[in-house]
Design an enzyme around this catalytic site. Structure first.
Site, PDB file in Angstrom:
ATOM      1  N   GLU A 112      63.289  51.645 -22.961  1.00  0.00           N
ATOM      2  CA  GLU A 112      64.081  50.465 -23.340  1.00  0.00           C
ATOM      3  C   GLU A 112      63.297  49.571 -24.315  1.00  0.00           C
ATOM      4  O   GLU A 112      63.877  48.993 -25.234  1.00  0.00           O
ATOM      5  CB  GLU A 112      64.502  49.691 -22.083  1.00  0.00           C
ATOM      6  CG  GLU A 112      65.572  50.454 -21.297  1.00  0.00           C
ATOM      7  CD  GLU A 112      65.880  49.855 -19.941  1.00  0.00           C
ATOM      8  OE1 GLU A 112      64.910  49.613 -19.180  1.00  0.00           O
ATOM      9  OE2 GLU A 112      67.055  49.626 -19.629  1.00  0.00           O
ATOM     10  N   GLU A 132      65.861  56.193 -14.226  1.00  0.00           N
ATOM     11  CA  GLU A 132      66.169  55.205 -13.175  1.00  0.00           C
ATOM     12  C   GLU A 132      67.050  55.782 -12.084  1.00  0.00           C
ATOM     13  O   GLU A 132      66.894  55.455 -10.904  1.00  0.00           O
ATOM     14  CB  GLU A 132      66.844  53.973 -13.793  1.00  0.00           C
ATOM     15  CG  GLU A 132      65.902  53.060 -14.557  1.00  0.00           C
ATOM     16  CD  GLU A 132      65.652  53.469 -16.000  1.00  0.00           C
ATOM     17  OE1 GLU A 132      65.995  54.611 -16.384  1.00  0.00           O
ATOM     18  OE2 GLU A 132      65.103  52.658 -16.767  1.00  0.00           O
TER      19      GLU A 132
HETATM   20  N1  3HC Z   1      55.327  52.120 -11.728  1.00  0.00           N
HETATM   21  C1  3HC Z   1      54.256  52.046 -10.920  1.00  0.00           C
HETATM   22  N2  3HC Z   1      53.376  53.052 -10.747  1.00  0.00           N
HETATM   23  C2  3HC Z   1      53.625  54.175 -11.423  1.00  0.00           C
HETATM   24  C3  3HC Z   1      54.710  54.326 -12.279  1.00  0.00           C
HETATM   25  C4  3HC Z   1      55.585  53.232 -12.429  1.00  0.00           C
HETATM   26  N3  3HC Z   1      56.654  53.290 -13.248  1.00  0.00           N
HETATM   27  N4  3HC Z   1      54.692  55.567 -12.803  1.00  0.00           N
HETATM   28  C5  3HC Z   1      53.599  56.172 -12.290  1.00  0.00           C
HETATM   29  N5  3HC Z   1      52.958  55.334 -11.466  1.00  0.00           N
HETATM   30  C6  3HC Z   1      51.698  55.584 -10.749  1.00  0.00           C
HETATM   31  C7  3HC Z   1      51.873  56.628  -9.659  1.00  0.00           C
HETATM   32  O1  3HC Z   1      52.307  56.041  -8.448  1.00  0.00           O
HETATM   33  C8  3HC Z   1      50.467  57.184  -9.564  1.00  0.00           C
HETATM   34  O2  3HC Z   1      49.712  56.274  -8.821  1.00  0.00           O
HETATM   35  P1  3HC Z   1      48.548  56.807  -7.848  1.00  0.00           P
HETATM   36  O3  3HC Z   1      47.590  57.544  -8.717  1.00  0.00           O
HETATM   37  O4  3HC Z   1      48.026  55.575  -7.229  1.00  0.00           O
HETATM   38  O5  3HC Z   1      49.243  57.703  -6.871  1.00  0.00           O
HETATM   39  C9  3HC Z   1      49.966  57.138 -11.004  1.00  0.00           C
HETATM   40  O6  3HC Z   1      50.806  56.187 -11.668  1.00  0.00           O
HETATM   41  C10 3HC Z   1      50.053  58.446 -11.744  1.00  0.00           C
HETATM   42  O7  3HC Z   1      51.382  58.957 -11.581  1.00  0.00           O
HETATM   43  P2  3HC Z   1      51.634  60.518 -11.366  1.00  0.00           P
HETATM   44  O8  3HC Z   1      50.739  61.043 -10.322  1.00  0.00           O
HETATM   45  O9  3HC Z   1      53.108  60.679 -11.189  1.00  0.00           O
HETATM   46  O10 3HC Z   1      51.138  61.083 -12.762  1.00  0.00           O
HETATM   47  P3  3HC Z   1      51.752  62.252 -13.642  1.00  0.00           P
HETATM   48  O11 3HC Z   1      50.890  62.366 -14.819  1.00  0.00           O
HETATM   49  O12 3HC Z   1      52.033  63.452 -12.824  1.00  0.00           O
HETATM   50  O13 3HC Z   1      53.193  61.706 -14.134  1.00  0.00           O
HETATM   51  C11 3HC Z   1      54.740  60.128 -15.044  1.00  0.00           C
HETATM   52  C12 3HC Z   1      53.276  60.588 -14.957  1.00  0.00           C
HETATM   53  C13 3HC Z   1      55.582  61.215 -15.749  1.00  0.00           C
HETATM   54  C14 3HC Z   1      54.790  58.863 -15.836  1.00  0.00           C
HETATM   55  C15 3HC Z   1      55.298  59.927 -13.613  1.00  0.00           C
HETATM   56  O14 3HC Z   1      54.398  59.106 -12.893  1.00  0.00           O
HETATM   57  C16 3HC Z   1      56.643  59.268 -13.544  1.00  0.00           C
HETATM   58  O15 3HC Z   1      57.648  59.932 -13.700  1.00  0.00           O
HETATM   59  N6  3HC Z   1      56.682  57.952 -13.297  1.00  0.00           N
HETATM   60  C17 3HC Z   1      57.890  57.223 -13.041  1.00  0.00           C
HETATM   61  C18 3HC Z   1      58.623  56.925 -14.303  1.00  0.00           C
HETATM   62  C19 3HC Z   1      59.872  56.141 -13.999  1.00  0.00           C
HETATM   63  O16 3HC Z   1      60.628  56.431 -13.092  1.00  0.00           O
HETATM   64  N7  3HC Z   1      60.118  55.100 -14.813  1.00  0.00           N
HETATM   65  C20 3HC Z   1      61.267  54.279 -14.619  1.00  0.00           C
HETATM   66  C21 3HC Z   1      60.925  53.132 -13.720  1.00  0.00           C
HETATM   67  S1  3HC Z   1      62.333  52.136 -13.336  1.00  0.00           S
HETATM   68  C22 3HC Z   1      62.549  51.194 -14.724  1.00  0.00           C
HETATM   69  O17 3HC Z   1      61.843  51.356 -15.691  1.00  0.00           O
HETATM   70  C23 3HC Z   1      63.622  50.178 -14.645  1.00  0.00           C
HETATM   71  C24 3HC Z   1      63.944  49.580 -15.967  1.00  0.00           C
HETATM   72  O18 3HC Z   1      65.125  50.143 -16.468  1.00  0.00           O
HETATM   73  C25 3HC Z   1      64.153  48.104 -15.842  1.00  0.00           C
END
Ligand code: 3HC
Length: 710
Positions: A112, A132
């Site tokens: 976004e 999301e």
């Molecule tokens: N918020 C907080 N922590 C997050 C995060 C996030 N969005 N994304 C990843 N993390 C943290 C994980 O909890 C993890 O923490 P830890 O080491 O303490 O366990 C660390 O970052 C590393 O994450 P992964 O182990 O998952 O690392 P990968 O390299 O395997 O994957 C990634 C990276 C593809 C970015 C994956 O973490 C992921 O898919 N993250 C979520 C992305 C997501 O869903 N974003 C949307 C959020 S909702 C939003 O944005 C709402 C908006 O529209 C207003």
């Protein structure tokens, strides 16, 4: 040059490169948009706007990725200002052109941010998406209004309702990315600065996506209704996908500001829903599962055994699937079978599975050839002398496994890890047939092994830290959700599943029909009912397993209904009859009332009283409460480290609905008082004496504690 006073510890910095300002985010590990980042973005943007020397702005990130989304750990708490939509409004309105420099995983709020910038440049393999919906949410900072304006309504529907990312290369064709950057030569930042300078030189100003008109000419009239119907089926019971559709439709119907306001309202509604709470719990459960119990958490990553070459023993369905997993991850596999015939059959079956993936467009011919070339067959144990790890997937008989492990111990190099894919057997006993009990471990894959995400990593009494950590890291490389568990009959997942199956079987004896049970569980949220699942996998498998490895406390009633089916030659789909009947051509399931008198007769013999008042709720509660109760016992015994590990197992290995968060999370959501009261009721009912409330549930009920936090 740094425009502000001391930004050395700030997560967002403003740097100046001549007429170009760089707003650089540094918030490891994934540059999530936590409150300090949102505040930093706003402050730096305001400073860049005010600075007369600045003619364009680029937004960059340090570390491994551009912003991967909002900070999910802030959800469920009071949302602190500045809110993301307000920050992004300021980006959108900025009078100077803003360029997003994209790489890594540009997700959720991160995408976004990029969409609110005026231009986007990206490395070709950058993944961009709005995931999301996988957290029970809709994009909450303009994603549903901006993406259709750039990529069209259909593409937005596809991406937002699935949550699946696309590469920058794919999105370039849809006008989302302006320029694909070159990998390797100049840094992403330098290339973005070059691009920004060109924009300035060409006199191009801010180009606001919010002001673009959506092309509706090619949209079918009933586009949104089609998607509503499709997702009502595909994402049954989930609310967020329907909200996503409504929000995208708004982008076509109302002005941008109004669409964004409505989107935010729906986002907040979702954020406060139990479905989103459950799905966020699932997200963190899967990540904390990677963190090992304290006894296995001392070694540095560098001390792990490098796994370059593995062996798989057994080329049946399971062994073949496991070999495919390794080949998919680029690891070479020696596949061992007892005879050339079996080996040829196994290799042919693997090729067929790859060819099916090719037909479905999931892999290319080149990938097929490469992966097949990584799998080499052998009938000779001596060929395994160089492998780093072996996964045994042979018959589920202790004597067979002990024989195999003793041979492996003799032929494999001393440091090689020896893993078994056993579902029930005692890994300590298997380990004892070797001289390296510290290198013996369980790798419990779930069928089909190349598809199912779950891997139970079972540590036995002597298994050393290096082996556990190496196998957990390997699981991640294979794309699995790996969960470390201790040894017991059935480990975590199957031990709990046995309780779930036991209840389904007991209910059949008590007078419920297979259809009644399966419909109740489907209505509750399971993709399939337990009896249809049993028919599909083969009722004889559990029957044989019970004969070979009787449970510690066998009970003549527990699986009598399933045993009856097997004894009558009704093994499930493969014999066109099991709990149901199946059309031999189409395999279509048909209700078969012929099984009901069989259960009634058996009930009479065993003294089980049949009832005609079994409600849908009783079925649902008995099956689910049995899972919760057994999960709580497993937790108290230390077989699982955390309640969230149990949820990760059920979400990824047994089709537990993600929007219900897993059995432990669900228990908290409906209330432990309700669960314990239900268990006590079932205990007093008919043959229910086997229901014993897990002491942990009683303790938590008294203390007011939460099960999922244990
Ligand atoms: N918020 C907080 N922590 C997050 C995060 C996030 N969005 N994304 C990843 N993390 C943290 C994980 O909890 C993890 O923490 P830890 O080491 O303490 O366990 C660390 O970052 C590393 O994450 P992964 O182990 O998952 O690392 P990968 O390299 O395997 O994957 C990634 C990276 C593809 C970015 C994956 O973490 C992921 O898919 N993250 C979520 C992305 C997501 O869903 N974003 C949307 C959020 S909702 C939003 O944005 C709402 C908006 O529209 C207003």
């Amino acid at each position: 040059m740094n425009l502000s006073q001391d930004h050395s510890r700030e997560p967002v910095q403003l740097l100046k490169h001549g007429p170009i300002a760089e707003i650089c985010i540094d918030n490891p590990p994934v540059n999530a948009l936590s409150q300090p980042v949102r505040q930093g973005l706003l402050t730096c943007l305001t400073a860049a706007e005010k600075d007369h020397e600045i003619q364009a702005v680029i937004i960059t990130c340090n570390g491994r990725t551009f912003i991967a989304g909002a900070d999910i750990s802030e959800f469920g708490k009071l949302l602190l200002e500045p809110h993301l939509p307000d920050v992004l409004d300021q980006l959108d309105r900025c009078t100077k052109p803003i360029v997003a420099a994209l790489f890594g995983t540009v997700l959720g709020g991160g995408f976004e941010v990029a969409l609110s910038c005026h231009y986007r440049v990206a490395l070709p393999q950058t993944k961009l998406g709005l995931p999301e919906v996988t957290l029970g949410l809709i994009p909450g900072a303009g994603g549903t209004q901006l993406l259709p304006r750039l990529a069209g309504a259909e593409m937005a529907l596809e991406m937002i309702t699935s949550g699946k990312p696309q590469t920058a290369l794919q999105l370039f064709d849809h006008g989302v990315i302006d320029v694909l950057l070159e990998q390797g030569s100049l840094s992403v930042t330098k290339q973005a600065i070059e691009f920004a300078l060109q924009i300035v030189k060409a006199g191009k100003g801010a180009r606001r996506v919010s002001q673009m008109i959506i092309d509706t000419a090619s949209c079918p009239n009933d586009l949104f209704d089609q998607w509503r119907t499709k997702l009502a089926k595909k994402a049954r019971g989930q609310k967020a996908p329907q909200y996503c559709i409504n929000a995208i439709e708004n982008a076509l119907l109302v002005p941008f500001e109004e669409g964004k306001k409505r989107e935010r309202e729906m986002f907040i509604k979702c954020l406060e829903s139990s479905q989103s709470r459950a799905m966020r719990h699932a997200f963190f459960a899967e990540r904390s599962a990677a963190k090992l119990p304290p006894a296995y958490n001392h070694l540095e990553h560098a001390d792990l055994l490098p796994i370059q070459q593995v062996a798989v023993i057994g080329a049946g369905t399971m062994g073949g699937g496991i070999a495919i997993c390794f080949a998919n991850a680029g690891i070479s596999v020696q596949l061992l079978e007892m005879s050339e015939d079996n080996l040829a059959r196994g290799l042919a079956a693997i090729r067929t599975r790859f060819e099916q993936a090719l037909k479905r467009g999931l892999i290319t011919q080149q990938q097929l050839d490469k992966r097949m070339s990584l799998i080499v067959g052998t009938c000779n144990y001596e060929d395994l002398n160089t492998v780093d790890l072996v996964v045994e997937a042979a018959f589920e008989t202790i004597a067979v496994k002990q024989q195999i492990f003793s041979t492996l111990d003799r032929v494999c190099k001393a440091e090689a890890i020896l893993a078994t894919n056993t579902s029930y057997l005692d890994i300590n006993k298997i380990a004892k047939s070797t001289s390296r009990t510290h290198k013996v471990i369980g790798m419990h894959f779930f069928s089909p092994a190349n598809i199912m995400k779950l891997l139970e990593v079972v540590y036995a009494a002597d298994t050393d830290e290096q082996s556990v950590k190496t196998v957990m890291a390997l699981g991640k490389k294979l794309g699995k959700v790996s969960v470390a568990v201790g040894v017991c009959y059935g480990f975590v997942g199957n031990r709990m599943y046995a309780c779930y199956g036991r209840e389904a079987n007991m209910l059949l004896l008590e007078g419920a029909s297979p259809q009644q049970i399966d419909t109740a569980m489907k209505n509750w949220g399971m993709a399939m009912g337990p009896l249809a699942v049993n028919d599909m996998s083969g009722i004889d498998i559990g029957y044989k397993a019970r004969q070979e490895n009787p449970p510690v406390t066998p009970d003549p009633l527990y699986f009598r209904a399933a045993d009856l089916m097997v004894e009558a030659g009704r093994l499930g789909q493969k014999t066109a009859a099991g709990f149901y009947r199946y059309d031999t051509q189409t395999k279509k399931l048909q209700v078969d009332d012929a099984v009901l008198p069989m259960f009634a007769e058996e009930a009479l013999k065993l003294g089980v009283i049949q009832r005609d008042d079994i409600s849908e709720q009783e079925i649902q509660h008995r099956l689910i409460f049995s899972l919760i109760n057994e999960g709580a016992t497993i937790l108290s015994e230390g077989i699982a480290t955390r309640a969230s590990d149990i949820d990760a197992i059920w979400l990824n290995g047994y089709g537990f609905p993600r929007h219900l968060g897993g059995p432990m999370c669900y228990a908290d959501e409906i209330g432990l008082d309700k669960v314990v009261a239900g268990i006590k009721t079932y205990q007093q009912q008919g043959n229910g004496l086997y229901w014993q409330t897990a002491p942990l549930l009683e303790t938590l009920l008294l203390s007011g504690g939460k099960l999922a936090q244990q």
